[in-house]
Enzyme design. Sequence first.
Site: not given
Length: 496
Positions: A167, A210, A212
């Site tokens: 991702e 999440s 990143q």
Amino acid sequence: MMANKKPFTSAIIGTLVALSIIALVLSLVKVEDVTLPPTVKYGMVFDAGSSHTSLFVYEWDSDKENDTGVVSQTLSCDVQGPGISSYAYDPPRAGDSLRECLDKALKVVPAAKQRDVPAYLGATAGMRLLREQNSSVADQVLAEVTKTMQEYPVDFKGARILTGEEEGAYGWITINYLLDSFTEFSPKAHTWLRPEVANIFGALDLGGASTQISFVPEGSVLNQNEASKFTLYGYNYNIYTHSYLCYGQNEMLKRLAKELIVASAPSTRVCHPCYPKGYNETVRLSAFRASPCTDRSDARLPAGDSTVTLEGRGNASGCLAAVRELFNFSACGQSRDCTFDGVYQPPLRGQFIAFSAFYYNFKFLNLTEGQPLATAREAIEQLCTRSWEDLSSSYPKEDPKRLPKYCANANYILTLLLDAYKFNETSWKNIFFQMKAGSADVGWTLGYMLNLTNMIPAEAPTRVKGHMPSLWAAAITFIILTLVLGLTALLLLLWM
């Protein structure tokens, strides 16, 4: 008879001379590549996130495949309802939820081309969490999504759960592809050039479950578990990318509420420093046992399925302090190459695009125009001190479920960027909060499609755009025609 041949010969020679002159004149004009009208191709990608799903349709000219800067976004469609992981107890609804956007997509793709359209569905952190809880249920959700997609006249390539690192890496590819950071065409040199490595952007993505971070470090990535390697347009890129599961903003809010409840137990009325004063929210304790992020086995959580009321206090400094407690900064010790929870990260390098929830939260605060860090801090502090009555009357069109959470989200973003990733007063100006580059949305979907369709080649581009320099074309044309003329004249003279 000789008398008849001479005028005939003169006519032929004159005609050939005239044709040669015409060819020379034409050759001096720009010679463009003569091709058939380009065939437009399409591709579509579903981004099945933790809180919602979106569909993106892209198009490009087939005669420019493996080129750069040619893919454009034709459609973006937000699927109604929550993310597909929310349908764990009714998987068929996950597939049905996609139909409205699929129908819209088929309206922009010509019927004759639909069956050749590569279609993908990538699921992210919400499905990663569901797979941790119950892998068979996660498989059922993906199976129902696949079943629905296969009913449509597209070339469905499959539904899968992306790793957090994928991702992050695909988001990095998307950003730099859209901003022409990998390669650019020089009209002056008639060739492709590689921009300076310093012009490669880093990517900061914040979702519901999440977050990143991805960038090209100064040296090599020491921890190979955090490295992603790509060969794009003839150059090797060794990027650092890490995904933090349970550190998306929705899971962060759940973890924050849980910690406040635990600290106030056994009271069922809990002070929430990040919620505006005058705002109350009632939650069930069972909600915290439903996610791996809030640790269902945590013995500190009161037993049973009673309800707890979170009461807003509008305490800016208290909110920031409570958010910081969600990070284990002490696990890094004295290490500089560490963020939190003992996770390795090399020193930051270059400029970054911060998108998704980074952008949406700061857009609400009018902080997406490059304001200095001091201005951001002040705006967040002022927001956190406003009452619920003030906020709700000032933003009547804002989602009443989202509005009371901007204070917590903004303080979380500050903590993540400054304390965890280690941006500072100086490097703050290297962060650009935006959701679009050119005409396309920033996210992992375009990078994912480019990678799976081999639209970005490993080798450097060799096809030169434009036309052959006109003088070269003229010279070649003139030489050929002169030879033809000379040979023709010789044959005629021998014949005479």
